[in-house]
Design a protein around this motif. Sequence first.
Motif, short mmCIF file in Angstrom:
data_model
loop_
_atom_site.label_atom_id
_atom_site.label_comp_id
_atom_site.label_asym_id
_atom_site.label_seq_id
_atom_site.Cartn_x
_atom_site.Cartn_y
_atom_site.Cartn_z
N TYR A 1 0.84 -1.20 0.00
CA TYR A 1 0.00 0.00 0.00
C TYR A 1 0.87 1.24 0.00
N TYR B 1 -7.63 5.50 -3.42
CA TYR B 1 -8.65 4.51 -3.12
C TYR B 1 -8.41 3.95 -1.72
N HIS C 1 -8.92 1.30 0.98
CA HIS C 1 -9.29 -0.10 0.96
C HIS C 1 -9.74 -0.58 2.33
N TYR C 2 -8.96 -0.35 3.34
CA TYR C 2 -9.31 -0.82 4.68
C TYR C 2 -9.49 0.34 5.64
N LEU D 1 -13.94 5.35 -1.58
CA LEU D 1 -14.02 4.12 -0.81
C LEU D 1 -15.34 3.42 -1.09
N SER E 1 -14.74 -11.92 -4.57
CA SER E 1 -14.74 -11.25 -3.26
C SER E 1 -14.57 -12.29 -2.17
#
Length: 133
Positions: free
Chosen positions: A40, A67, A69-70, A102, A130
Amino acid sequence: MIEYRDTHEFSPEQLQRLFRSVGWSSGEFPDKLVIAMGNYETVLSAWDGDDLVGMVCAMDDGIMTAYVHYVLVDPDHQGMGIGGHLIGMLKERYSDYLRIVLIAYDTELGFYEHMGFERGKDESPCFITSLWT
């Protein structure tokens, strides 16, 4: 007292514990998470002593779009402002970018709207594969 860090260094056990605490299936792959954290662009984390209790991770193109992500906060530490602080740090990091994106679970939309994100009007997330959570 919560300490915030800008680091990509985590043990598999630290990541597994945090991800499992929120019920995310990614926690079943701690060795992959260690590699992912190193890849990342941005990883901001929250620590209670030696315990990893929160994290936000983002990928970016270097100038226009980031973006997220977490965004995770251990349930035992939720309600303490940790998630908001991490999002604030992220927004500061990317303040010159044109877009911060997000994908939020519907149950979390209120939190993200409170943090300044807006729900897309004509957009929908799309997935090829996913995890189960």
